[in-house]
Design an enzyme around this catalytic site. Sequence first.
Site, PDB file in Angstrom:
ATOM      1  N   HIS A  63      -3.863  -4.994   0.458  1.00 51.16           N
ATOM      2  CA  HIS A  63      -3.309  -5.478   1.735  1.00 51.16           C
ATOM      3  C   HIS A  63      -3.337  -7.012   1.801  1.00 51.16           C
ATOM      4  O   HIS A  63      -4.388  -7.594   2.056  1.00 51.16           O
ATOM      5  CB  HIS A  63      -4.113  -4.909   2.903  1.00 51.16           C
ATOM      6  CG  HIS A  63      -3.867  -3.459   3.121  1.00 51.16           C
ATOM      7  ND1 HIS A  63      -2.875  -3.001   3.958  1.00 51.16           N
ATOM      8  CD2 HIS A  63      -4.462  -2.368   2.586  1.00 51.16           C
ATOM      9  CE1 HIS A  63      -2.876  -1.674   3.951  1.00 51.16           C
ATOM     10  NE2 HIS A  63      -3.829  -1.266   3.121  1.00 51.16           N
ATOM     11  N   CYS A  66       0.832  -1.210   0.000  1.00 51.26           N
ATOM     12  CA  CYS A  66       0.000   0.000   0.000  1.00 51.26           C
ATOM     13  C   CYS A  66       0.872   1.269   0.000  1.00 51.26           C
ATOM     14  O   CYS A  66       1.510   1.557  -0.994  1.00 51.26           O
ATOM     15  CB  CYS A  66      -0.987  -0.054   1.167  1.00 51.26           C
ATOM     16  SG  CYS A  66      -2.313   1.142   0.987  1.00 51.26           S
ATOM     17  N   GLU A 117      -2.071  -8.818   4.075  1.00 53.10           N
ATOM     18  CA  GLU A 117      -2.030  -9.293   5.465  1.00 53.10           C
ATOM     19  C   GLU A 117      -3.397  -9.468   6.108  1.00 53.10           C
ATOM     20  O   GLU A 117      -3.529 -10.174   7.098  1.00 53.10           O
ATOM     21  CB  GLU A 117      -1.166  -8.336   6.308  1.00 53.10           C
ATOM     22  CG  GLU A 117      -1.751  -6.948   6.582  1.00 53.10           C
ATOM     23  CD  GLU A 117      -1.533  -5.922   5.459  1.00 53.10           C
ATOM     24  OE1 GLU A 117      -1.369  -6.334   4.313  1.00 53.10           O
ATOM     25  OE2 GLU A 117      -1.552  -4.714   5.741  1.00 53.10           O
TER      26      GLU A 117
END
Length: 513
Positions: free
Chosen positions: A169, A81, A171
């Site tokens: 993202h 990001c 994660e």
Amino acid sequence: MKEQIVILDFGSQYTQVIARRVRECNVYSTIIHYNTPAAEIARMKPSGIILSGGPSSVYAPKAPLPDKTIFELGVPVLGICFGVQLLAHFLGGKVEKGQKREYGKGTLTIKDKSCALFGKLPPKLQVWNSHGDKLTKMPAGFKTVATTENSEYAAIENRAKKFFGLQFHPEVVHTPRGKEIIANFVHGVCGCGKNWTMRNYVDQAVEEIRAQVGQEHVILGLSGGVDSSVAAALLHKAIGDQLTCIFVNNGVLRAREAEVVQNVFARSFKIKLQYENATKIFMTRLKGVTDPERKRKIIGKTFIEVFSSAMKRVGKAKFLAQGTLYPDIIESVPIAGNPAALIKSHHNVGGLPKGMKFKLVEPLKNLFKDEVRLLGEELGVPKDIVWRQPFPGPGLAVRILGEVTPSRCEILRNADAIVVEEMKASGLYYKIWQSFAVLLPVRSVGVMGDERTYDYTIAIRAVESQDGMTADWVKLPYDLLEKLASRIINEVKGVNRCVFDITSKPPGTIEWE
Ligand code: XMP
């Protein structure tokens, strides 16, 4: 020196989630400040560098920027990001405000299947985005490897340098295959093995606690819940008799709770445990009180009084330990350009009186609940404690509607013990969020044997939830419900009726008060 991934923190609310994903790959990671000098990073000999996201824009006047020579260390880099915008900013690309903010779910289309990050992943993936700025010109030496509806440069790579950038993202859980992308980076690109385990985590945490505490004494409020129990076991491993735990019996605990805590912590672990039996004072103050909020306030205030006077008796301690977890840490939105998140700790102890100045030790503050449970197992904390369901601080008082009296506590304790026992026997106890009994002060007529009865009602509550914020009632099997009702009515004196709560949250709450 151990293999490690260094994560540069630019103030993302997900930085700890990145660290957690790297831990899940059995790889050690360290989170460091975004402007750590490259020479210092080089001394850490990282196998890879991850640049976190962050709330800033790269072109903002006080944008948090890394030492630009980190790109000359010859170490693989993954920018996430804001991290990908940094790659563009430093390596000759361009970042601009997007026409549309890209927020929420998106579909990633992988254009180059040979990119090491995507390994065996399918050509289309669900990903989660949260960004306003976007890349409009690729940095030198990079090419696009995946796109989304809104971004031509959703994933980019410079294969020769092993630099990667992801606009989404990987994660977060809303990128379901994101874990594999991170695993591909740490194992495939950076070449890390799977050497980092909970055993190593314990060793590292022990070292850190010793370094923080030195020869000083530490006090911990032990409630018998998962977090304070695992924190106690960990601190005891690190500092032994420098730790004293205080356990307050507030009279609204479940059956055998005080006994179990004393057996496990004082007898097996040999932790110094100060047991405060404050049942009387809590019961006196709760007498005649029926308002739920007043009950909570009385219990909170009395707890602080009892706990503070117990602390004084323990003697001089510089540190107060808390079982704060990462999700308990509320990060306020950082001020523009200052990614150092303002972290407020959630005070499990409930705020101590002014004048009591302690330094905090929070050895679980980087972990998530499921990791704390694994840590507890590693430390030998019994399964019954490590995997126990949540229990509210005000205890049975918020499960006895109306006035809390010793006899009502006794009835509820007996009914609740049956619920716990049968839920465990059915195998459901450890699979759901919570299951418990609630005492309703309504009396109804029944007949037992040849006698008319006029007794209380027990409500059975069983809910599924991820985090307690929303919940659904569990469709318990009829034979289990039948057994619960039959045992409670037969074995618990003072109860002649059982009902099952079929309310979800919202609109209900999990607890009844
Ligand atoms: P509610 O009843 O608000 O509960 O839906 C959500 C979750 O929080 C627990 N709970 C508490 N935990 N102190 C706590 O430590 C409290 O005062 C408290 N009140 C509710 C509840 O058991 C459920 O898991």
